[in-house]
Structure formats: structure tokens, C-alpha cells
Motif scaffolding. Structure first.
Motif, PDB file in Angstrom:
ATOM      1  N   GLN A  79      61.962  49.051  60.302  1.00 51.14           N
ATOM      2  CA  GLN A  79      60.706  48.575  60.866  1.00 51.14           C
ATOM      3  C   GLN A  79      59.631  49.660  60.907  1.00 51.14           C
ATOM      4  O   GLN A  79      58.442  49.363  60.795  1.00 51.14           O
ATOM      5  N   LEU A  80      60.050  50.930  61.044  1.00 50.53           N
ATOM      6  CA  LEU A  80      59.060  51.985  61.306  1.00 50.53           C
ATOM      7  C   LEU A  80      58.792  52.925  60.131  1.00 50.53           C
ATOM      8  O   LEU A  80      57.762  53.616  60.130  1.00 50.53           O
ATOM      9  N   TRP A 102      55.405  52.543  58.540  1.00 49.12           N
ATOM     10  CA  TRP A 102      54.382  53.098  59.441  1.00 49.12           C
ATOM     11  C   TRP A 102      54.320  54.617  59.312  1.00 49.12           C
ATOM     12  O   TRP A 102      53.228  55.205  59.252  1.00 49.12           O
ATOM     13  N   GLY A 153      52.346  55.626  56.396  1.00 48.12           N
ATOM     14  CA  GLY A 153      50.963  55.180  56.356  1.00 48.12           C
ATOM     15  C   GLY A 153      50.769  53.801  55.782  1.00 48.12           C
ATOM     16  O   GLY A 153      49.681  53.488  55.270  1.00 48.12           O
ATOM     17  N   ARG A 154      51.794  52.966  55.884  1.00 45.28           N
ATOM     18  CA  ARG A 154      51.694  51.615  55.355  1.00 45.28           C
ATOM     19  C   ARG A 154      51.974  50.599  56.453  1.00 45.28           C
ATOM     20  O   ARG A 154      52.482  50.943  57.520  1.00 45.28           O
ATOM     21  N   THR A 155      51.677  49.346  56.176  1.00 41.43           N
ATOM     22  CA  THR A 155      51.964  48.275  57.122  1.00 41.43           C
ATOM     23  C   THR A 155      53.176  47.484  56.642  1.00 41.43           C
ATOM     24  O   THR A 155      53.604  47.618  55.500  1.00 41.43           O
ATOM     25  N   GLY A 176      57.222  45.779  56.987  1.00 43.22           N
ATOM     26  CA  GLY A 176      58.569  46.269  57.236  1.00 43.22           C
ATOM     27  C   GLY A 176      59.439  46.199  55.999  1.00 43.22           C
ATOM     28  O   GLY A 176      59.002  45.741  54.931  1.00 43.22           O
TER      29      GLY A 176
END
Length: 713
Positions: free
Chosen positions: A504-505, A508, A511-513, A515
Motif C-alpha cells: 500500500q505504501l 507513495w 512519489g506515486r499514487t 497501490g
């Protein structure tokens, strides 16, 4: 020169309930077929809805939207000047049927319902549809008003009939019907039908293509004729991968064959054939003529079109398609290609940003990682060939905007963007497995992380001690079996929790959105034996190797070592399989096969006998006692041990991660292997019968040995 005709068979990557997308792929295949001069085009089974709709076939909406898509096809001029055979569900007199609909120039010629439904293994067609049992009978089907406005027809023939063009005749089969002993093409062929079409939704299994091609060749090897086989392709939303491989056969020989595994959404194979070759083939056999003269006559539905092409016949350079040998992949190649294509479809259609894999340093997670690497290779190959759909999907997955010119031409670079691996070590992990995981990730190009989970495991262990006053200890340090098992399981389950956190992270962090999808890596043999922790790393979003045996995985890794130029894979092949959940001491190193009490080869045999040959405990013993070079008592022990652990762990199989179906003895409880999950694990009567038979055979063996000794003396 005889009468030349060009025909087309298609493989389409349809998606369950994706009506607009399915329609566009159908139209694209029709346009390609037409550009190549085909006047007959056949598509896959249920191509308008997608094959894998399951209980959505019970919904009225599915039938409404199917007619709406057929209306679009009937109205589109690109479908004119040829016969198109389209697969969709139809409700006739309030009964649901799996149908093929023949259309020509904006008219419906015939709705042909499936006569023999697939209802075993992965298939449940009789849950949704009814077979058409009225042999040689047609009825009037009243069309929906939206169709009447287009076709100017109120009713059309519905049932068991054939199409008669100006110069030949066409009979329609659907998938399962070629697998039946008395296939419809036999009676149709004896009645003079020269072209047979088969619209199929046939999934991939290792080594299955041989049987399919034998049936297609056999359909016309004695009967004569032209056979067009179309198949679904890709993952349409479930565990199955439909492997395409459209085929055209003439008089028992293959003249055109499509690819079995491809990232192309649409593939069309065409062949130009001399229809006179069929007539010559049939006319040679007097016995066929005798049978044909007594055959039942089918109703012939007029089709106002001629397939033979005067332009082709006038061109002296045009020749009928040549006979070719069928093309088969090695099982190792099938593992490299089938699950990789399935993963690509799952990734792009789930609209996620990549995959996350706990990489243990063992051969199972290694095989999963190599399959992802194979997927990246296929993507890079497709983009080099200019496949726009693949380029667009790849750009979206990696987070590039619409104006980007990014092309994933390098498999390792693409893997680094979409594939994330992690070694989750504990105090029980070895340096060797950690290094193997790191080196493999480097070769593949994955974004790799490495961590120790000891603090997390210790926290759980201390928490239990704080609450209960008891602190569990490993068996090698004097602990009980219960303590030892609990300490192993908590490591495995914490890895699952950690995997989902990272999945999930990690985008992030980079630097992306979005999952990642978590990949599982339990093989079919471990699942069958229940040699896995419930809700551990075997619990994931999808598992590409869950239907593949350990034996086949080893062969795949040996093949990939050379074909993919990955020398690191040799280290995985030579490593002893181990879960690394117990402490390593001078006297003890945990080993999978020692833990299980049986080898992986034995597990494969147990699996095939249990599922494919439908053996219970006693039947399995009765077969193996003659095949294995062991005493009857030893064979009895192994069979009873297998069934005990299979049944005591059966509850685990109800929660298996959705896996790529590749093996006929898969224990997948969700679709394929419907069994109880609460057994009498003692198998009281069955084991008594085995013990009695084993004792008798031991006595017989001893008596025979004594006689032999007397003869020697």
C-alpha cells in the motif's frame, strides 16, 4: 483451379461484462478478416458478454445488453458482405441458451443453441443454460423490437440447422461439442456440410493443447471438410487463462494456427482453401458415401452469399494454404508465457500500479518472480512490435501522463517501475537465502527492499508472555510441538501483514499514487498437502504458481536459467527447500520434504490419483502398491499419511489465494475442486480396508519369498 474461399477464425481477449470493449474487439476482428478477403468469420464462445460471467448469466440485464451489442453489429456496415458468427446468451421461450448467431448484411440468418454443455472441472454451464435437445428441429424465435427495427425481421430460425450459401454449406458447433463422443459435425458432415465452425471458451492447462489439436484434426480426418476453431484469449476476470490458438484445418490437416499466448487483444487467422479438395477427399471413400446416403437431412437456412471468390480463382499466383505441422510449446514455456499473460491482464484491468512479492530466496517465490520477469519481457516485445494497447496500458500503470512518449522497451527498466520485492528475514533466516533473493532481484530489475522482522516477532512473543505468564520456546530448545508450531506460524502471518503494508505504501514512497497487488507463491503440491500457514504469505491477491507442481516449477527454472540468461537461477535449483521458520543448529536444519513426510514427486502422484483418476484412499493404495518399489506396509503408511494431512488441512484450501489454473489436480476449492472441508480425519473404515489389504499382500510376499528360498536350497 477449383473454387477458392477465404475463411477467418479469431482469438479475442474479451472481459466479462465489458460490453463496449468486447464489441470493439469483435468489430476489429471483423474488419481484419474482411481486409484479408474472408467471407466467413467466426469468433469465440459468448464473445459479446465474455465467457466468465458466471451467475451474471442469470440476470436479465446480461441478455438485454447482449441484444444491444448485437444491434450495433447488425447496424455496422463493416460487418456486411460476409457471414459473421457471433456468440451470446439468448432467452428463448423463457429458457436461457448459450448460442451462436449467424448474421449477414444486417439480417439474422440463424440462432443456433449449444447442444452439449460443459459441466465439469471449471465449468458450470448447466447452472446458467439449458442444452438444446431437439435434434434437427428449429422453431421461430421472436426478436426484440430493437432488433426488428434494424433487420425488418419479426422471427428467425432458432435450433439445430445449417447454413446453405450459393456454393457450400456451414455447420456450427460450440466448444464442448467437439469433445463429446458423437459430435454434431459427424451428422452434419454426412449430410454434406463442408465447413464447420467451433466457437470455444477453452482454458489453458499444461500439456492440454495436444488433445485440442488432435480433436480438431480428427474432426475432419475421416469425415473430410474445413474446420474453423476460434477461442477466447486472456484473463476475462477469473482464475482461468484462455489461451487462444485459433486454428483452421482441412481434411484432417492444419493449414493455419494462431499464437497460444499473446498480449494482443485481437488475433485473426485466415486461410484460402479450395472447396473442391473437400469434395475430392469425400468422393474417394465408397463407405462414407453409403453412410451419407442414409444420414438425417438437416434443415438448410438460405444464406444469400457465395464464399468462392472469382478474383482469387482468376489470379494464377494464388494457391490454397499449405499444410503445416502444429506448433506446441514445451511445458516450461507454457509456464513462462501463460501465467505471465494472465498477470498482465490482471494488472492492467485492475488498474493498479504493479506487483509486490515477498521474495524468500526459495524456489517458489523465485519462480513467481521469474514469471513476472517474463511478463515484463512480453510487454517489451509487444511495444517493440508497436502494439498500441500495450503501450497505453504500460504508460498508465507506471504513472506517465497522456502526453508521455515513454515506451517500456527494456524489461529490467519496466520491472523496476512495476515490480517490488522484499526479503523479510528473521533470526532463523540464512545468509544464503538473503543473498539469493538480493541477487535475483538485481537480475530481474525489481525495486528490492530487505528487512529483519525479529523485533516484530519478539514483540508478539513478549505480548503473549505478558498476558499469560508463559513464553513459548522452539522445539530445538526444549519447547513443545504446540509452541514450536505457533512460533513458526506467527512469523509467516506477520510477513503477510507486512507485505500488505508495503504494497500500500511503496508507491507513495516512490512519489506515486495507488497501490500494488500482492503476489502469493504457494505451489499446488504444498496446497494439496496443506503445508502452509493459513493467512501467511500464501494469502495474497493473486498467485501465478498456485496451480503448478513443484516438479514443473523446477523444470521451468532450469529452462529459464538458459532461455532468460539468468545464471543465478542455478543456485535456487540446488538449494534444499526450507521454510526457515525454526532455528538452525548443528544437528537440525528444517527441510520441507522431511517436515511433510513425503516427497514432492509423491505429492504429485497423490494429487493426480485423487483428482484426475478420482481415487479414494483404498483405490489409491491399490494402484500405488503395484507402482512403487516399496513394501505394502510402507505404501499404506504413505497413503494414510497423505489423506490425514490432506483432510486435516482441508479448511486451508477454502481460503487459497486465487491462482492461475494450470494443473488438472489443482485443489482449488473455490471453482475447481468441490469437496467437504470438515472430514473425519481418521478415515476409519477406509484405513481399515487399506491395513487389511496391506497385511494380506505382506503375507503373500513373505510366502512367495519362502518358496523362492526353498527352490534355491
Amino acid at each position: 483451379m477449383g473454387h477458392l474461399i477465404t475463411v477467418a477464425a479469431c482469438s479475442l481477449n474479451q472481459w466479462a461484462l465489458d460490453f463496449e470493449g468486447n464489441l470493439q474487439r469483435i468489430l476489429k476482428s471483423i474488419r481484419i478478416a474482411k481486409e484479408r478477403g474472408a467471407r466467413l468469420r467466426v469468433g469465440p464462445e459468448l464473445e459479446i458478454t465474455g465467457y466468465g460471467c458466471y451467475d451474471h448469466f442469470l440476470e436479465g440485464d446480461t441478455y438485454l445488453h447482449s441484444w444491444e451489442m448485437l444491434a450495433a453489429l447488425l447496424s455496422d456496415k463493416s460487418t456486411f458482405d460476409m457471414i459473421n458468427i457471433i456468440g451470446m446468451p439468448v432467452m428463448h421461450k423463457s429458457v436461457k441458451y448459450n448460442c451462436q448467431i449467424a448474421i449477414h448484411n444486417g439480417k439474422i440468418l440463424l440462432i443456433r443453441p449449444k447442444k452439449y454443455l460443459a459441466n465439469d472441472g471449471n465449468y458450470r454451464e448447466m447452472r446458467y443454460f439449458t442444452p438444446w435437445t431437439k435434434k434437427g428441429v428449429t422453431e421461430d424465435h421472436y426478436l426484440p423490437r430493437m432488433i426488428q427495427r434494424i433487420t425488418q425481421q419479426t422471427t428467425v430460425p432458432f435450433g439445430d440447422a445449417v447454413l446453405a450459401t450459393h456454393d457450400t454449406s456451414v455447420g456450427i458447433e460450440t466448444c464442448e461439442e467437439i469433445f463429446t463422443p458423437l459430435s454434431p459435425h459427424i451428422d452434419m458432415g454426412l449430410d454434406g456440410v463442408e465447413i464447420f465452425t467451433n466457437s470455444s471458451g477453452s482454458h489453458h492447462e499444461l500439456r492440454k493443447l495436444y488433445r485440442r489439436i488432435d480433436l480438431i484434426k480428427g474432426a475432419t480426418s475421416k469425415l473430410g471438410g474445413i474446420y474453423l476453431y476460434s477461442n477466447s484469449q486472456g484473463c476475462d476476470g477469473d482464475r482461468l487463462y484462455y489461451d487462444g490458438c485459433a486454428l483452421i484445418a482441412v481434411n484432417g490437416e492444419i493449414v493455419a494456427q494462431g499464437t497460444q499466448f499473446s498480449l494482443n487483444d485481437v488475433e485473426v487467422v485466415t486461410a484460402t482453401i479450395d472447396i473442391e479438395d473437400v469434395r475430392s477427399f469425400r468422393g474417394f471413400s465408397a463407405s462414407r458415401g453409403m453412410q451419407a446416403s442414409n444420414s438425417q437431412a438437416f434443415e438448410r437456412i438460405p444464406a444469400p452469399i457465395a464464399f468462392s471468390n472469382a478474383d482469387l480463382e482468376a489470379d494464377p499466383t494464388v494457391r490454397p494454404a499449405k499444410i503445416q505441422s502444429p506448433r506446441y510449446h514445451l511445458p516450461e514455456e507454457e509456464i513462462a508465457l501463460g501465467p505471465a499473460c494472465w498477470l498482465w491482464d490482471y494488472l492492467r484491468r485492475s488498474r493498479t500500479q504493479g506487483y509486490f512479492l515477498p521474495l524468500s530466496g526459495g524456489i517458489d517465490s523465485c519462480a513467481t518472480a521469474v514469471i513476472v520477469a517474463s511478463m515484463c519481457r512480453l510487454v517489451a516485445e509487444a511495444t517493440k512490435n508497436g502494439v498500441e494497447e500495450v503501450i497505453e496500458d504500460a504508460r498508465r500503470i507506471v504513472g506517465e501522463d497522456e502526453n508521455s512518449e515513454y515506451v517500456p522497451s527494456d524489461p529490467q527498466e519496466f520491472a523496476n517501475r512495476i515490480f517490488h520485492t522484499c526479503y523479510m528475514g528473521t533470526e532463523n533466516s540464512s545468509i544464503e537465502t538473503r543473498e539469493r533473493a538480493k541477487d535475483l532481484a538485481s537480475v530481474i530489475g525489481s525495486y528490492h527492499t530487505d528487512l529483519n522482522m525479529d523485533s516484530v516477532v519478539t514483540a508478539m512473543r513478549n505480548l503473549f508472555g505478558l498476558i499469560t505468564g508463559f513464553k513459548p520456546t522452539y522445539k530445538v530448545y526444549g519447547g513443545s510441538n504446540a509452541e514450536n508450531l505457533a512460533l513458526q506460524n506467527i512469523q509467516a502471518r506477520l510477513r503477510m501483514v507486512t507485505a500488505y503494508l508495503f504494497a500500500q505504501l511503496l508507491p507513495w514512497v516512490r512519489g506515486r499514487t495507488g497501490g500494488l497487488l500482492v503476489l502469493g507463491s504457494a505451489n499446488v503440491d504444498e496446497s494439496l498437502r496443506g503445508y502452509l500457514t493459513k493467512y501467511d504469505c500464501s494469502s495474497a491477491d493473486v498467485n501465478p504458481i498456485g496451480g503448478i507442481s513443484k516438479t514443473d516449477l523446477k523444470r521451468f527454472i532450469a529452462w529459464a536459467e538458459k532461455e532468460f540468461d539468468m545464471p543465478i537461477l542455478n543456485k535456487f535449483l540446488n538449494a534444499v527447500p526450507t521454510a526457515e521458520l525454526e532455528p538452525i543448529t548443528k544437528e537440525y536444519v528444517q527441510s520441507d520434504e522431511a517436515d511433510m513426510g513425503m516427497t514432492y514427486d509423491e505429492l504429485s502422484q497423490f494429487g493426480r490419483l485423487r483428482k484426475v483418476e478420482r481415487c479414494g484412499p483404498f483405490s489409491m493404495f491399490s494402484k500405488l502398491v503395484h507402482e512403487w518399489d516399496l513394501s505394502p506396509t510402507k505404501v499404506a503408511e504413505k497413503v494414510k499419511r497423505f489423506f490425514f494431512y490432506y483432510s486435516v488441512n482441508r479448511h486451508k484450501l477454502t481460503t487459497l489465494t486465487p491462482s492461475y489454473h494450470a494443473e488438472s489436480y489443482s485443489p482449488d476449492d473455490n471453482r475447481f475442486d468441490l469437496r467437504p472441508f470438515l472430514y473425519n480425519t481418521r478415515w476409519t473404515w477406509q484405513f481399515k480396508r487399506i491395513d487389511k489389504a496391506a497385511a494380506f499382500l505382506e503375507q503373500h510376499r513373505q510366502a512367495k519369498a519362502a518358496v523362492n528360498e526353498d527352490e534355491i536350497d
